[in-house]
Write a protein that holds these residues in place. Structure first.
Motif, PDB file in Angstrom:
ATOM      1  N   ALA A   1     -12.548  -5.612   8.212  1.00  0.00           N
ATOM      2  CA  ALA A   1     -13.034  -5.453   9.585  1.00  0.00           C
ATOM      3  C   ALA A   1     -14.312  -4.630   9.626  1.00  0.00           C
ATOM      4  CB  ALA A   1     -11.945  -4.798  10.443  1.00  0.00           C
ATOM      5  N   ARG A   2     -14.402  -3.598   8.780  1.00  0.00           N
ATOM      6  CA  ARG A   2     -15.629  -2.801   8.742  1.00  0.00           C
ATOM      7  C   ARG A   2     -16.804  -3.614   8.214  1.00  0.00           C
ATOM      8  NH1 ARG A   2     -12.200   1.489   6.960  1.00  0.00           N
ATOM      9  NH2 ARG A   2     -12.754   1.041   4.800  1.00  0.00           N
ATOM     10  N   GLY A   3     -16.516  -4.684   7.463  1.00  0.00           N
ATOM     11  CA  GLY A   3     -17.585  -5.511   6.911  1.00  0.00           C
ATOM     12  C   GLY A   3     -18.168  -6.502   7.895  1.00  0.00           C
ATOM     13  N   GLY A   4     -17.630  -6.578   9.102  1.00  0.00           N
ATOM     14  CA  GLY A   4     -18.241  -7.437  10.118  1.00  0.00           C
ATOM     15  C   GLY A   4     -17.425  -8.644  10.526  1.00  0.00           C
ATOM     16  N   THR A   5     -16.187  -8.772  10.057  1.00  0.00           N
ATOM     17  CA  THR A   5     -15.357  -9.901  10.454  1.00  0.00           C
ATOM     18  C   THR A   5     -14.535  -9.544  11.686  1.00  0.00           C
ATOM     19  OG1 THR A   5     -13.375  -9.295   9.195  1.00  0.00           O
ATOM     20  CG2 THR A   5     -15.119 -10.473   8.009  1.00  0.00           C
ATOM     21  N   ALA A   6     -13.897 -10.576  12.270  1.00  0.00           N
ATOM     22  CA  ALA A   6     -12.899 -10.317  13.290  1.00  0.00           C
ATOM     23  C   ALA A   6     -11.723  -9.586  12.654  1.00  0.00           C
ATOM     24  CB  ALA A   6     -12.440 -11.638  13.903  1.00  0.00           C
ATOM     25  N   ALA A   7     -10.894  -8.975  13.479  1.00  0.00           N
ATOM     26  CA  ALA A   7      -9.741  -8.258  12.942  1.00  0.00           C
ATOM     27  C   ALA A   7      -8.867  -9.210  12.134  1.00  0.00           C
ATOM     28  CB  ALA A   7      -8.930  -7.644  14.081  1.00  0.00           C
ATOM     29  N   PRO A   8      -8.627  -8.912  10.872  1.00  0.00           N
ATOM     30  CA  PRO A   8      -7.841  -9.834  10.048  1.00  0.00           C
ATOM     31  C   PRO A   8      -6.395  -9.948  10.528  1.00  0.00           C
ATOM     32  CG  PRO A   8      -9.060  -8.262   8.692  1.00  0.00           C
ATOM     33  CD  PRO A   8      -9.133  -7.774  10.095  1.00  0.00           C
ATOM     34  N   ALA A   9      -5.839 -11.116  10.349  1.00  0.00           N
ATOM     35  CA  ALA A   9      -4.409 -11.301  10.560  1.00  0.00           C
ATOM     36  C   ALA A   9      -3.681 -10.826   9.316  1.00  0.00           C
ATOM     37  CB  ALA A   9      -4.101 -12.765  10.844  1.00  0.00           C
ATOM     38  N   VAL A  10      -2.706  -9.954   9.483  1.00  0.00           N
ATOM     39  CA  VAL A  10      -1.940  -9.424   8.359  1.00  0.00           C
ATOM     40  C   VAL A  10      -0.539 -10.015   8.427  1.00  0.00           C
ATOM     41  CG1 VAL A  10      -1.166  -7.353   7.152  1.00  0.00           C
ATOM     42  CG2 VAL A  10      -3.299  -7.310   8.454  1.00  0.00           C
ATOM     43  N   VAL A  11      -0.163 -10.752   7.381  1.00  0.00           N
ATOM     44  CA  VAL A  11       1.100 -11.482   7.401  1.00  0.00           C
ATOM     45  C   VAL A  11       1.951 -11.071   6.211  1.00  0.00           C
ATOM     46  CG1 VAL A  11       0.045 -13.447   8.582  1.00  0.00           C
ATOM     47  CG2 VAL A  11       0.166 -13.430   6.086  1.00  0.00           C
ATOM     48  N   ALA A  12       3.257 -11.303   6.369  1.00  0.00           N
ATOM     49  CA  ALA A  12       4.201 -10.998   5.301  1.00  0.00           C
ATOM     50  C   ALA A  12       4.348 -12.206   4.381  1.00  0.00           C
ATOM     51  CB  ALA A  12       5.558 -10.619   5.897  1.00  0.00           C
ATOM     52  N   GLU A  13       4.332 -11.932   3.073  1.00  0.00           N
ATOM     53  CA  GLU A  13       4.604 -12.969   2.081  1.00  0.00           C
ATOM     54  C   GLU A  13       5.559 -12.358   1.051  1.00  0.00           C
ATOM     55  OE1 GLU A  13       2.250 -15.680  -1.172  1.00  0.00           O
ATOM     56  OE2 GLU A  13       1.204 -15.194   0.695  1.00  0.00           O
ATOM     57  N   PRO A  14       6.863 -12.513   1.283  1.00  0.00           N
ATOM     58  CA  PRO A  14       7.850 -11.813   0.454  1.00  0.00           C
ATOM     59  C   PRO A  14       7.740 -12.125  -1.033  1.00  0.00           C
ATOM     60  CG  PRO A  14       8.886 -12.734   2.419  1.00  0.00           C
ATOM     61  CD  PRO A  14       7.495 -13.288   2.370  1.00  0.00           C
ATOM     62  N   GLY A  15       7.175 -13.277  -1.397  1.00  0.00           N
ATOM     63  CA  GLY A  15       7.100 -13.636  -2.808  1.00  0.00           C
ATOM     64  C   GLY A  15       6.071 -12.866  -3.605  1.00  0.00           C
ATOM     65  N   LEU A  16       5.178 -12.131  -2.959  1.00  0.00           N
ATOM     66  CA  LEU A  16       4.152 -11.379  -3.686  1.00  0.00           C
ATOM     67  C   LEU A  16       4.747 -10.129  -4.310  1.00  0.00           C
ATOM     68  CD1 LEU A  16       1.082 -11.598  -1.272  1.00  0.00           C
ATOM     69  CD2 LEU A  16       1.355 -12.733  -3.482  1.00  0.00           C
ATOM     70  N   PRO A  17       4.281  -9.753  -5.504  1.00  0.00           N
ATOM     71  CA  PRO A  17       4.795  -8.534  -6.141  1.00  0.00           C
ATOM     72  C   PRO A  17       4.373  -7.298  -5.364  1.00  0.00           C
ATOM     73  CG  PRO A  17       3.600  -9.934  -7.706  1.00  0.00           C
ATOM     74  CD  PRO A  17       3.313 -10.457  -6.343  1.00  0.00           C
ATOM     75  N   PRO A  18       5.089  -6.191  -5.525  1.00  0.00           N
ATOM     76  CA  PRO A  18       4.672  -4.939  -4.899  1.00  0.00           C
ATOM     77  C   PRO A  18       3.254  -4.550  -5.344  1.00  0.00           C
ATOM     78  CG  PRO A  18       6.891  -4.750  -5.804  1.00  0.00           C
ATOM     79  CD  PRO A  18       6.353  -6.054  -6.274  1.00  0.00           C
ATOM     80  N   GLY A  19       2.468  -4.051  -4.410  1.00  0.00           N
ATOM     81  CA  GLY A  19       1.109  -3.629  -4.705  1.00  0.00           C
ATOM     82  C   GLY A  19       0.087  -4.738  -4.703  1.00  0.00           C
ATOM     83  N   ARG A  20       0.511  -6.005  -4.571  1.00  0.00           N
ATOM     84  CA  ARG A  20      -0.399  -7.160  -4.579  1.00  0.00           C
ATOM     85  C   ARG A  20      -0.763  -7.544  -3.145  1.00  0.00           C
ATOM     86  NH1 ARG A  20       0.093 -11.366  -8.222  1.00  0.00           N
ATOM     87  NH2 ARG A  20       0.478  -9.630  -9.661  1.00  0.00           N
ATOM     88  N   VAL A  21      -2.037  -7.743  -2.900  1.00  0.00           N
ATOM     89  CA  VAL A  21      -2.540  -8.207  -1.605  1.00  0.00           C
ATOM     90  C   VAL A  21      -3.417  -9.426  -1.834  1.00  0.00           C
ATOM     91  CG1 VAL A  21      -3.921  -7.638   0.431  1.00  0.00           C
ATOM     92  CG2 VAL A  21      -2.477  -5.884  -0.622  1.00  0.00           C
ATOM     93  N   MET A  22      -3.176 -10.482  -1.061  1.00  0.00           N
ATOM     94  CA  MET A  22      -4.032 -11.669  -1.092  1.00  0.00           C
ATOM     95  C   MET A  22      -4.847 -11.682   0.199  1.00  0.00           C
ATOM     96  SD  MET A  22      -3.256 -13.093  -3.977  1.00  0.00           S
ATOM     97  CE  MET A  22      -4.356 -14.477  -3.689  1.00  0.00           C
ATOM     98  N   ALA A  23      -6.155 -11.786   0.080  1.00  0.00           N
ATOM     99  CA  ALA A  23      -7.045 -11.849   1.241  1.00  0.00           C
ATOM    100  C   ALA A  23      -7.822 -13.152   1.168  1.00  0.00           C
ATOM    101  CB  ALA A  23      -7.999 -10.659   1.257  1.00  0.00           C
TER     102      ALA A  23
END
Length: 557
Positions: free
Chosen positions: A141-163
């Motif tokens: 968001a600070r980089g100039g985009t609209a507010a990102p949608a943050v969604v749950a993806e239970p299959g991702l490992p702890p500490g992993r974020v996909m953007a």
């Protein structure tokens, strides 16, 4: 009615710093700098030019145009042209604010900012309310985009974020951010499916260092570092800007292979690393020795490489340049006339020893290009055959050559006696086999063979005397000479006593030697293909570096 065409003016990029000098100026941008010298008037001239190129450029420019003399106007135009040549200016519409980012890097800041504003990023994590997901969303968001949608993806490992977000072509592009207690990484922007596969492979490669500690949040500074790096890579991809991990920005990185940002928490730091075994097309062979060694560095990268990097360490560098590295079957030592050539010899032999350890059929002969691989292969083929019809060569055939005399003399001084040396011509071909103290070399002239054999024998002695219990040895051969000579013309006054001149002479003889040795051995080669899972990372890394692996059917090298 037709709209009036938009007027653009040159503007100083945001972030450019200016330091007045006694008779000039020094300007620094994001990845460039410029020094102007030669007149005490330059600092004063800059005051006028800065007003023209600043945020209120339209009004300042109109006032200045009416006031300056022709000579001053010409000086301003000259300085403006130099600034443009060095990428410190960008054209921007009148009346519009130049955004600090991407204004500092984009050729079209307005277009890049519009692409960012139109993006609708999606951030996915197993815990969408966790610190990692929130940090990445804030950075986007600070980089100039609209507010990102943050969604749950239970299959991702702890500490992993996909953007992910839509790129300039309309296709989705994504990065993976992994943040652990002691380390983490950011993948190269790619389609979402590949980004997930890359993240899984990298987490397995980097091991526990990138995994979060149970119940412990990563240090805030470290989390901010990784989140900002991930956001920057994704935003650059969305806006059509160069990736921060582009090889053009860092010669350590490989064109056509992913660059991975790997971070450490204590102390907080991050560097881009080449992933030679990562996905990508087969690279073209390196064009010269310097490029080959950059790729050797990628093969031996401390975090993502497939080899232990050959290094001089504490080994002596005179009279022979020595390097060593670890292999699955014990330490490997290599020697050559220069350290760069020793590193090349060690890297090729190390790959062969690694491939022998993972099994799966015949072990290939490895070279940095097809000619280098063939040169090494035909020499191995000759050394592995019984001698028939070979004729002894007198000492007078090689004694006067400066390189043969030098290396023979160095070996004799080390031994304290005359070395045990034999030289034989192979049948009626212009090919010669020299054996010095058990070390052998096959080259196109008696002198070349003696020089290489003596150098190999001296390598073994120096390594032993230096206290390194090497299980394997490698030494320079004429197969590397064409690469060493590529793009380097020896000085007109140099003779074969100089290494550059000698290597150029050896390179000229190498094609004829290949043909002669193929006639002698009947050698047939085919491209090596990995036959076991353990060999596949090495195959991918060799492809990423443009190196060649040949199967000869002549036995293990």
């Amino acid at each position: 009615m037709t709209a009036e065409p938009e007027t653009h003016r040159p503007r100083l990029r945001p972030g450019v710093a200016v330091t007045p000098l006694r008779e000039g100026l020094h300007l620094r941008g994001r990845d460039t700098s410029l020094t102007l010298e030669g007149s005490r008037a330059l600092p004063a001239l800059w005051q006028v030019l800065a007003a023209r190129l600043g945020p209120d450029a339209e009004a300042a420019g109109a006032a200045a145009d009416a006031a300056v003399e022709p000579k001053v106007a010409a000086a301003l135009a000259t300085v403006t042209a130099r600034l443009r040549e060095h990428g410190l200016l960008v054209d921007h519409p009148d009346g519009e604010r130049l955004p600090p980012w991407p204004g500092s890097v984009a050729d079209d800041p307005g277009g890049a900012a519009a692409a960012l504003a139109a993006a609708r990023p999606v951030v996915a994590a197993a815990d969408p309310d966790g610190p990692s997901a929130r940090a990445v969303a804030r950075a986007l968001a600070r980089g100039g985009t609209a507010a990102p949608a943050v969604v749950a993806e239970p299959g991702l490992p702890p500490g992993r974020v996909m953007a992910a977000a839509d790129g300039p072509s309309g296709r989705a592009v994504a990065v993976a951010v992994q943040c652990g207690a002691d380390g983490g990484f950011v993948t190269e922007p790619a389609d979402p499916a590949r980004a997930r596969v890359d993240a899984t492979a990298l987490a397995a490669r980097l091991g526990p260092a990138a995994a979060p500690a149970p119940g412990a949040a990563p240090p805030p500074v470290f989390l901010a570092l990784l989140a900002a790096a991930g956001a920057q890579r994704l935003l650059c991809a969305v806006a059509g800007l160069p990736d921060p991990g582009e090889p053009a920005e860092d010669p350590r990185l490989l064109a056509g292979r992913p660059a991975v940002l790997i971070a450490e928490a204590r102390p907080p730091r991050a560097d881009y690393h080449p992933w030679a075994a990562g996905p990508g097309a087969v690279a073209a062979p390196p064009g010269d020795l310097a490029e080959a060694l950059r790729r050797v560095d990628a093969l031996g990268d401390a975090r993502l490489g497939v080899l232990d990097a050959p290094s001089p360490g504490e080994l002596p560098q005179l009279p022979v340049a020595l390097v060593s590295c670890g292999t699955p079957s014990g330490p490997l030592a290599a020697g050559a006339v220069r350290t760069d050539l020793a590193r090349l010899a060690a890297a090729c032999r190390s790959v062969e020893l690694h491939l022998a350890a993972v099994g799966g059929g015949a072990v290939p002969v490895v070279g940095v290009d097809p000619s280098h691989a063939l040169g090494r292969a035909v020499r191995w083929a000759v050394l592995g055959r019984p001698l028939r019809g070979d004729r002894p060569v007198p000492e007078s055939a090689w004694r006067e050559h400066p390189q043969a005399g030098h290396w023979y003399g160095a070996l004799a001084r080390r031994l304290g006696r005359a070395p045990d040396l034999t030289v034989r011509q192979l049948a009626s071909e212009q090919a010669y086999l020299a054996q010095a103290e058990g070390a052998r070399a096959v080259e196109a002239t008696p002198a070349d063979a003696v020089a290489h054999a003596a150098l190999a024998a001296l390598t073994r002695l120096l390594v032993r005397d230096g206290g390194l219990a090497a299980a394997h040895h490698a030494a320079l051969s004429g197969a590397a000479a064409p690469l060493a000579a590529a793009g380097r013309a020896p000085a007109a006054w140099a003779d074969p006593g100089w290494a550059d001149h000698w290597l150029a002479d050896v390179a000229d003889r190498e094609p004829d030697l290949h043909a002669a040795l193929v006639r002698l051995t009947g050698l047939r080669t085919t491209r090596w293909q990995p036959a076991t899972p353990g060999a596949r990372p090495f195959a991918a890394a060799l492809d990423g570096c443009g190196f060649t692996a040949l199967v000869t059917g002549e036995g293990r090298p």
